[in-house]
Design an enzyme around this catalytic site. Structure first.
Site, PDB file in Angstrom:
ATOM      1  N   GLU A   9       6.011 132.821   5.776  1.00 15.94           N
ATOM      2  CA  GLU A   9       5.197 131.615   6.017  1.00 15.94           C
ATOM      3  C   GLU A   9       3.803 132.113   6.357  1.00 15.94           C
ATOM      4  OE1 GLU A   9       6.180 128.636   5.638  1.00 15.94           O
ATOM      5  OE2 GLU A   9       8.350 128.847   5.632  1.00 15.94           O
TER       6      GLU A   9
ATOM      7  N   CYS B 256      -1.869 126.735  10.590  1.00  8.58           N
ATOM      8  CA  CYS B 256      -1.871 127.201   9.192  1.00  8.58           C
ATOM      9  C   CYS B 256      -2.042 126.050   8.216  1.00  8.58           C
ATOM     10  CB  CYS B 256      -0.628 128.023   8.888  1.00  8.58           C
ATOM     11  SG  CYS B 256       0.881 127.151   9.256  1.00  8.58           S
TER      12      CYS B 256
END
Ligand code: NAD
Length: 475
Positions: free
Chosen positions: A249, A283
């Site tokens: 990720e 993010c």
């Protein structure tokens, strides 16, 4: 009380005891909060041995046993959210309401995994001869090594831990040395919930030393990492060299496309609020703004107006809406982004500088008139900076949105069904949010494409990375 920092190996909390330690500081006040012990090589070996031994039993545990423990962790997370959240604000910096909200939403992640782990099924394949049976089994992959970051310390860790142990794996997790308290709290909750020793192990140290040692170990069968693209690529290469699957990720650079048929005032306010969440250290933060020419001035004015009222301060102060950056090295990074933009003709219309006070504070910042090759438009700022650009053609803005190697999240504001459909079909991103921010729920998959990663966490996909397929046939 700040959490007593420790390693957690084979069911035991282990403090400094002659080990190397590092000071943990509050990014808002620079006060030292505690000492984090680093694992020695012997500690890592002990964690590997404990996880390996525990796997032999845990792999055969019943889904109801796993589910009961995950549910208990959800309950304890809710009960202790205020205390754990306070400690997160102390070492990570985000406003207290965001910290407590993170712990409570993580309780939902634990509940989701508790439910889903009861539904890990195989299948029967019809045979070519009646006396043959053909079965597909899904088995836990084995000992997992996970590496999690500091921006959502509790969330990033609980998702990996719940997926691994819900699938019947055991796990060694190296948490973020910058914000460790919530990870130790998480180990404490799993301990209290009755998780057998060795199923979860927590270690700390110099990140590349720990990850290198664990990934190379033949005991470890799976890697999971959340963090930056360059580090993710290094870890994925090492995992590949040892034929170990990896869930990655990684960072993104989320485009925001605001069309001229959108509700501009609402979009601007929502985006400004979303931008300063966790001081932009998210993010999936909106990071590249493409605003239709016809509504550019209206959007910019509303966005800047909202951002200029944001109260920046110590996350423990009830008035605070945006805290400090999580650590010292992020402040000069923000300044570099702004200087690069200005050097290329960009105009700073709000903020643009560190705040003149103790702590790692940077002001909410808006930059306009910058070219596509500015650092702000090509590298993830991971901070409270919003670069604004214009567009007039749908195909062209989608091409620009897709022009980077990243593909994590994306945002579209439009009232046209046709535009929404075209954007969701053509945007190269793991997640497309149209007219709202809907990612990262336990029941929905979270993950990126291109350089932003491999695999998903959450949703019914959540166990995929932690299971292997075995085919059994008999007559
Ligand atoms: P960084 O690349 O130094 O570190 C990112 C994270 O990875 C940290 O938690 C760090 O401890 C860990 N790490 C670094 N090297 C490692 C290694 N060899 N093995 C294992 N773990 C390792 O960057 P940073 O300054 O801490 O953070 C800024 C950048 O990180 C941002 O630009 C952003 O892209 C990225 N980031 C992404 C996420 C995310 O949720 N995807 C979270 C945090 C940071």
């Amino acid at each position: 009380m700040y959490e007593k920092l420790a390693l957690y190996i084979d069911g035991e909390f282990i403090d400094g005891e002659g080990r190397k330690t590092e000071d943990i500081t509050n990014p808002a006040t620079l006060e030292v909060l505690g000492q984090l012990p680093h694992a020695t090589q012997a500690d890592l070996d002990r964690a590997l041995d404990a996880a390996s031994r525990a796997f032999q039993t845990w792999r055969h545990s019943s889904p109801t046993e796993r589910s009961d423990i995950l549910r208990k962790v959800a309950q304890l997370s809710r009960e202790q959210a205020e205390q754990i959240g306070r400690n997160m604000t102390l070492d990570q910096g985000k406003p207290l309401a965001e910290s407590i909200g993170e712990i409570k939403s993580c309780a939902d992640h634990a509940d989701w995994h508790a439910e889903e782990c009861r539904r890990i099924y195989g299948r029967i394949i019809p045979p070519r001869k009646p006396e043959v049976r053909q079965m597909v089994l899904r088995e836990p992959i084995g000992v997992c090594a996970a590496f999690t970051p500091w921006n959502f310390p509790y969330n990033q860790a609980i998702r990996k831990i719940c997926a691994a142990i819900g699938a019947g794996c055991t796990i060694i997790l190296k948490g973020p040395e910058d914000a460790p308290s919530t990870i130790v709290a998480l180990a404490r909750l799993f301990h209290e919930a009755g998780l057998p020793k060795g199923v979860l192990n927590i270690v700390w140290g110099v990140p590349h030393e720990v990850s290198d040692y664990l990934i190379r170990s033949p005991i470890v069968r799976k890697i999971s990492f959340t963090g930056s693209v360059p580090v993710g690529k290094q870890l994925a290469s090492l995992a590949g060299a040892h034929m170990k699957p990896a869930t990655m990720e990684l960072g993104g650079h989320s485009p925001v496309l605001v069309f001229d048929d959108a509700d501009i005032g609402r979009a601007a306010k929502q985006l400004a609020r979303f931008k300063i969440r966790n001081a932009g250290q998210v993010c999936v933060s909106p990071t590249r703004f493409y605003i239709h020419d016809n509504v550019y001035d209206e959007f910019l004015e509303a966005f800047v107006n909202t951002l200029s009222t944001v109260k920046v301060g110590d996350g423990l102060d009830a008035e605070t809406e945006m805290g400090p950056l999580a650590h010292e090295r992020r402040v000069p990074t923000m300044t570099r982004f702004v200087e690069d933009a200005v050097g290329l003709g960009g105009k700073v219309v709000l903020g643009g500088e560190p705040l003149d006070r103790t702590g790692h504070f940077f002001s909410p910042t808006v930059v306009t008139d910058l070219p596509e090759n500015a650092m702000l438009m090509t590298e993830e700022p991971f901070g409270p900076i919003a670069p604004m650009t214009r567009f007039s053609d749908t195909d062209d803005v989608i091409r620009r949105a897709n022009s980077l190697p990243f593909g994590l999240s994306s945002y579209v504001f439009t009232t046209s069904l046709q535009t929404a459909t075209q954007a969701s079909n053509q945007l190269e991103a793991g997640m497309v949010n149209i007219n709202h921010f809907g990612s990262a729920l336990p029941e929905t998959p979270f993950g990126g494409v291109k350089d932003s990663g491999m695999g998903s966490e959450g949703g019914s996909e959540t166990f995929d990375g932690y299971l292997v397929t075995k085919f059994v046939t008999h007559v």
